[in-house]
Design a protein around this motif. Structure first.
Motif, short mmCIF file in Angstrom:
data_model
loop_
_atom_site.label_atom_id
_atom_site.label_comp_id
_atom_site.label_asym_id
_atom_site.label_seq_id
_atom_site.Cartn_x
_atom_site.Cartn_y
_atom_site.Cartn_z
N LEU A 196 0.79 -1.11 0.02
CA LEU A 196 -0.01 0.03 0.05
C LEU A 196 0.91 1.34 -0.03
O LEU A 196 1.98 1.29 0.73
CB LEU A 196 -0.94 -0.02 1.26
N ALA A 197 0.79 2.00 -0.95
CA ALA A 197 1.45 3.53 -1.00
C ALA A 197 0.70 4.29 -0.06
O ALA A 197 -0.45 4.62 -0.04
CB ALA A 197 1.45 3.99 -2.40
N VAL A 198 1.70 5.04 0.61
CA VAL A 198 0.98 6.13 1.73
C VAL A 198 1.78 7.25 1.47
O VAL A 198 3.11 7.30 1.60
CB VAL A 198 0.87 5.62 3.12
N VAL A 199 0.83 8.56 1.38
CA VAL A 199 1.61 9.77 1.12
C VAL A 199 1.13 10.69 2.19
O VAL A 199 -0.16 10.85 2.26
CB VAL A 199 1.43 10.65 -0.21
N ALA A 200 1.99 11.07 3.14
CA ALA A 200 1.50 12.08 4.17
C ALA A 200 1.97 13.59 3.73
O ALA A 200 3.28 13.61 3.34
CB ALA A 200 2.11 11.48 5.48
#
Length: 667
Positions: free
Chosen positions: A551-555
């Motif tokens: 899962l790609a997560v961008v914060a």
């Protein structure tokens, strides 16, 4: 003049108490007086600076009333305020208790300066002991919580301090002005860089991180450190050895000032990988400069060597009376100066040094609200310290305040104590294969401070309890302005989650992602400033569920220009996130400072992302005590089904967290 251990120990303990009060006063000004950024930055600076300016009256009061009574009363008030702060972790009362403690501490410092002409050993020991205690108590309990380790430390230090302060100090000579002038700048540089356990831990996390990341993708991110605050042990030991050993002479005396300025230049470059050498260089250089200033003070203020015969006028006597009763030979022994005048000069020097602390701190940290350049502030303070250290050559003969064995033993003990305070290793597990659902939360933690000004990492952890992946905004990892806490490490310990951190404003302030599963392939990109003073970035990480499921997560934390929508930054984040995901399921989360229907909000939907909180709208998140604005969001790719969206109530920050359960697509 013979070295007196009791005077040095008492001064050291007083410095520990004053630094503790400052760690409460500075963030209280921001979070309580500042009312969650609703108070103009100029007014905040004036309020903070005004109390330091008021302390300029202390030397005149001491001359009129006498050093001993003023110093004793100020010492008692400092202790009372310090202990009261321990039992009042938040609210306006905390602000005023810390303010009273600060003013009492400044008056106490001026009183001690009036009667002490050799302060370097006490100042150095105080800064070192304060750093070690701050480490052992996990960088926050000593000032904000009333659990038994905090009370034990506070009561123990306060009791020893008052016992030592009650004893008359030995008579003082005529020197000491240069050393006392450096007290404030040394406190600033020690708290900002050299002796900060939070900065040391963060520096280590840039250099020796435990998590995997492709070097081709990684740009300036920090991960869970292997050695934690261990570099602080080296910094404390080097600082003490440099400060307490005889200073170098000839061309060698330039080494300390060059190291100090060089260390702050590395800080000014704003690169996380340079933070560790910056800490070590600044620590050793600061200690060497203090030693040089102390040795130069041994010549007296007119350049003549002080005689060994002490001059009346120490902290146990009224300098004015001592001046009246001093004989001509006594004045000659003190370098030809009136003892009362010498005492007054030291008092004003101590207060002036603390004014430098206040001006530099305000100038540096206000830049993140006002937008002016601030990288040169620590360099300018270091240059001032170096100039004072080099202004006069040391007095002839050995100037070590302690025998060599004592010096080495003291440095070794402080180093050992700092080294034993190590991080807990955080665990990440793939469990039994990839999960069907994952709970994602986004939380603007406001550097860890709640609406009442209380720093409470336990409350932050409760706010996101049950989440599997957490995106954090406004993460502070060691700003002196906020008390020198590593908010991210404290929260990660409580959640037992490893993390990746990406700097935004500087290497100590930015955004982070924590996860119960391993994190990989971290990448960060700076966002266009578009007129906003605080930096912004987008951090991409990959959560590895094993068996090829990722899962790609961008914060991110968008920083709009005043009164505008962050359209340009939103477009940059959306473009970066889609490219980073490269077809994998994607989550974009954080404080986006835009509401549904605004142009910036539309940039994410235009990029093909879906509002994961839509089913729960309206879902206001700010301000936390009376939420009206929907500015914290989670966007996902269409293949991730969202459910159970919520914004749990609480005031551990000025925002509410948002959380949502996502169903992963089938393998």
């Amino acid at each position: 003049m013979r070295y007196r251990l009791l005077t040095t120990v008492t001064l050291a303990l007083g410095v520990v108490l004053l630094v503790d009060v400052l760690r409460v006063f500075l963030p209280a000004v921001i979070t309580i007086f500042g009312q969650a950024a609703s108070t103009p930055a100029e007014l905040l600076g004036a309020f903070a600076f005004g109390w330091f300016l008021l302390a300029l009256a202390a030397p005149a009061l001491i001359r009129r009333v006498g050093a001993r009574p003023v110093t004793l009363v100020a010492a008692v008030l400092l202790v009372v305020a310090r202990l009261a702060v321990n039992g009042q972790p938040g609210g306006r009362l905390q602000l005023w208790l810390a303010t009273a403690g600060l003013l009492a501490g400044l008056v106490w410092l001026a009183g001690v300066a009036a009667g002490t002409d050799r302060p370097v050993p006490g100042l150095a020991l105080g800064l070192a002991v304060g750093a070690v205690l701050h480490t052992v108590l996990d960088t926050y309990r000593s000032a904000f919580f009333g659990d038994w380790p905090a009370w034990l430390a506070a009561v123990g230090v306060a009791g020893l301090f008052l016992a030592g302060q009650a004893r008359p100090a030995p008579p003082a000579g005529a020197g000491g002005v240069r050393s006392w002038l450096l007290a404030g700048p040394a406190l600033l540089l020690a708290g900002m860089v050299a002796l900060s356990p939070a900065v040391a831990r963060t520096a280590t996390s840039y250099q020796f991180g435990l998590l995997r990341s492709d070097p081709a993708d990684e740009v300036g991110v920090a991960t869970v450190p292997l050695f934690g605050p261990a570099p602080l042990a080296v910094a404390v030991g080097g600082f003490l050895l440099a400060a307490l050993a005889p200073p170098r002479r000839g061309a060698w005396r330039w080494l300390g000032p060059v190291a100090l300025v060089g260390g702050t230049v590395l800080v000014a470059l704003g690169r996380g990988e340079l933070l560790l050498p910056a800490v070590l260089l600044t620590a050793v250089g600061l200690g060497a400069c203090l030693a040089s200033a102390g040795a130069a003070d041994g010549r007296g203020d007119d350049g003549a060597d002080e005689a060994r015969t002490p001059v009346p006028g120490g902290a146990g006597q009224d300098p004015a009376r001592a001046a009246g009763g001093a004989s001509a030979p006594a004045r000659a022994a003190g370098g030809g100066q009136d003892p009362a005048r010498a005492a007054g000069r030291r008092g004003y020097a101590a207060v002036a040094g603390m004014l430098v602390f206040a001006v530099a701190a305000v100038a540096y940290y206000s830049a993140y609200d006002l937008g002016h350049p601030n990288a040169g502030v620590p360099v300018a303070v270091a240059a001032l310290v170096a100039a004072v250290a080099l202004a006069r050559r040391p007095a002839p003969g050995p100037r070590s305040p302690l025998p060599p064995v004592w010096t080495a033993a003291t440095a070794a003990v402080m180093t050992l104590l700092a080294a034993v305070a190590s991080d807990e290793l955080l665990s990440a597990t793939n469990r039994d294969g990839p999960p069907e659902t994952v709970r994602v939360a986004a939380y603007n933690v406001r550097m860890g401070f709640g609406m009442d000004g209380r720093f409470d990492p336990d409350a932050l952890a409760r706010a996101v309890a049950g989440a599997d992946v957490v995106a954090l905004s406004e993460v502070d990892r060691g700003w002196l302005l906020n008390g020198g806490h590593d908010t991210l490490d404290l929260l990660a310990e409580r959640l037992d989650m490893p993390y990746v951190f990406a700097p935004a404003a500087d290497p100590l302030w930015g955004d982070a992602v924590l996860s119960r599963w391993p994190l990989d392939a971290a990448r960060t990109r700076p966002l266009p400033a578009v007129g906003a003073p605080t930096g912004a970035q987008a951090l991409g990480v990959t959560v590895d569920f094993s068996e090829g499921v990722r899962l790609a997560v961008v914060a991110t934390h968008l920083q709009p220009p005043p009164g505008e929508d962050p359209v340009v930054q939103a477009r940059a984040v959306a473009d970066f996130a889609v490219r980073y995901a490269a077809g994998r399921p994607l989550v974009v989360a954080g404080d986006l400072n835009t509401e549904p229907g605004d142009p910036a909000f539309a940039e994410f939907t235009r990029a093909g992302l879906v509002d994961a909180l839509a089913a729960a709208r309206p879902l206001p998140t700010s301000p936390a005590d009376a939420p009206r604005q929907q500015i914290d969001h989670v966007f996902v790719t269409p293949g991730l089904a969202a459910a159970d969206a919520a914004a749990p109530p609480g005031t551990a920050s000025d925002h509410l967290p948002v959380a949502v359960t996502l169903t992963l697509p089938p393998v």
